[in-house]
Design an enzyme around this catalytic site. Structure first.
Site, PDB file in Angstrom:
ATOM      1  N   ASN A  12       0.865  -1.179   0.000  1.00  0.00           N
ATOM      2  CA  ASN A  12       0.000   0.000   0.000  1.00  0.00           C
ATOM      3  C   ASN A  12       0.904   1.233   0.000  1.00  0.00           C
ATOM      4  OD1 ASN A  12      -1.785   2.063   0.524  1.00  0.00           O
ATOM      5  ND2 ASN A  12      -2.351   1.367   2.587  1.00  0.00           N
ATOM      6  N   TRP A  13       0.948   1.898  -1.133  1.00  0.00           N
ATOM      7  CA  TRP A  13       1.856   3.047  -1.261  1.00  0.00           C
ATOM      8  C   TRP A  13       1.332   4.295  -0.564  1.00  0.00           C
ATOM      9  CZ3 TRP A  13       3.835   2.920  -7.096  1.00  0.00           C
ATOM     10  CH2 TRP A  13       4.759   1.868  -7.214  1.00  0.00           C
ATOM     11  N   LYS A  14       0.077   4.253  -0.126  1.00  0.00           N
ATOM     12  CA  LYS A  14      -0.524   5.418   0.549  1.00  0.00           C
ATOM     13  C   LYS A  14      -0.309   6.675  -0.317  1.00  0.00           C
ATOM     14  CE  LYS A  14      -0.039   3.077   4.935  1.00  0.00           C
ATOM     15  NZ  LYS A  14       0.143   3.133   6.381  1.00  0.00           N
ATOM     16  N   HIS A  99      -9.424   1.330   5.533  1.00  0.00           N
ATOM     17  CA  HIS A  99      -8.106   1.462   6.162  1.00  0.00           C
ATOM     18  C   HIS A  99      -8.227   2.378   7.384  1.00  0.00           C
ATOM     19  CE1 HIS A  99      -3.896   2.485   6.741  1.00  0.00           C
ATOM     20  NE2 HIS A  99      -3.631   1.360   6.099  1.00  0.00           N
ATOM     21  N   GLY A 228       2.944  -1.183   4.299  1.00  0.00           N
ATOM     22  CA  GLY A 228       3.033   0.253   4.024  1.00  0.00           C
ATOM     23  C   GLY A 228       4.467   0.650   3.732  1.00  0.00           C
ATOM     24  N   GLY A 229       5.140   1.182   4.735  1.00  0.00           N
ATOM     25  CA  GLY A 229       6.489   1.751   4.582  1.00  0.00           C
ATOM     26  C   GLY A 229       7.469   0.871   3.828  1.00  0.00           C
TER      27      GLY A 229
HETATM   28  P1  13P Z   1       3.305   0.072   7.760  1.00  0.00           P
HETATM   29  O1  13P Z   1       3.732  -1.190   7.056  1.00  0.00           O
HETATM   30  O2  13P Z   1       4.075   1.288   7.344  1.00  0.00           O
HETATM   31  O3  13P Z   1       3.256  -0.128   9.243  1.00  0.00           O
HETATM   32  O4  13P Z   1       1.788   0.365   7.300  1.00  0.00           O
HETATM   33  C1  13P Z   1       0.850  -0.648   7.358  1.00  0.00           C
HETATM   34  C2  13P Z   1      -0.347  -0.240   6.612  1.00  0.00           C
HETATM   35  O5  13P Z   1      -1.059   0.656   7.009  1.00  0.00           O
HETATM   36  C3  13P Z   1      -0.642  -0.942   5.346  1.00  0.00           C
HETATM   37  O6  13P Z   1      -1.912  -0.628   4.877  1.00  0.00           O
END
Ligand code: 13P
Length: 246
Positions: A12-14, A99, A228-229
């Site tokens: 998830n690149w957000k 989310h 995420g990260g």
């Molecule tokens: P992180 O992997 O940065 O903790 O984020 C998790 C997330 O929100 C994936 O949707």
């Protein structure tokens, strides 16, 4: 380990990555997954603006695309929202809904999340429905009750065969604090029981990284991860996608 459910490993690149960034990323990432076995789904959820570029880049590869949201109407006066057809036009196969970030910053309710999930399924998009408790809720012993409510209300009327649930404890997101794999597995097992489908795909999310992916994927009820990260660097996401089977 012989798996019944095909794992879904999703990044998830957000709110990261311009189209130029996405192109550069894929140049490094694609060669790193040439040998990846086809016993797992590889998914990237870019921001909407990079979907078109990404759809060209993943063509002919086994990488699938997800959106980070989807609206329940096909079209209309819904400024800032996105319709299912706008996503399937770019070959999106999944949509993240519910989310914890839109739940927190935009007060998304379980009812809205449910409408989004149903709309996704009606348009052949697989919703990745996120659930998870806050730190305070866990400390007060309310984690299971909170997750169960999110599951019951968020998944009402959905087909568990065309669904992914992501268990993302909020206190583990972006904090570096991963949930113990045995505890994540226990909650994923409870979710499976509440939904009542042995075929349901359940991911864990929250500080997933190359150092903990193999341990998480060795758990019986964890069928993938939402990252995420660590999905923002092509080499670290490739290591996650190339998790080792035990
Ligand atoms: P992180 O992997 O940065 O903790 O984020 C998790 C997330 O929100 C994936 O949707």
């Amino acid at each position: 380990m012989e798996r019944v459910r095909k794992p879904v490993i999703a990044g998830n690149w957000k709110m990261h990555m311009t189209c130029a960034d996405a192109k550069q990323y894929m140049e490094v990432f694609l060669p790193l997954i040439k040998q990846t076995p086809d016993d797992r789904h590889m998914v990237i959820a870019p921001p909407f603006t990079a979907l078109s570029t990404m759809s060209e880049r993943v063509s002919g590869t086994s990488v699938e695309l997800s959106s980070q949201n989807v609206h329940w109407e096909d079209k209309g006066a819904y400024t800032a929202e996105i319709s299912p057809m706008m996503l399937t036009e770019f070959n999106a196969k999944y949509s993240i809904v519910g989310h914890s970030e839109p739940r927190k910053y935009f007060s998304e309710s379980d009812e809205q999340i449910n409408r989004r999930a149903r709309s996704a399924q009606a348009h052949d998009l697989i919703p990745i429905v996120c659930v998870g408790e806050t730190d305070e809720q866990r400390e007060r012993g309310e984690a299971e009750r909170v997750i169960r409510r999110q599951i019951e209300q968020g998944l009402e009327g959905t087909d568990p065969e065309k669904l992914v649930v992501a268990y993302e404890p909020i206190w583990a997101i972006g904090t570096g604090k991963t949930c113990e794999s045995s505890e994540a597995n226990r909650i994923c097992g409870l979710i499976r029981k509440w939904v009542g489908s042995s075929n349901l795909i359940i991911q864990y999310g929250g500080s997933v990284k190359p150092a903990n992916i193999d341990e998480l994927m060795a758990m019986s009820d964890i069928d993938g991860v939402l990252v995420g990260g660590a999905s923002l660097q092509p080499d670290s996401f490739a290591r996650i996608v190339n998790y080792q089977n035990y």
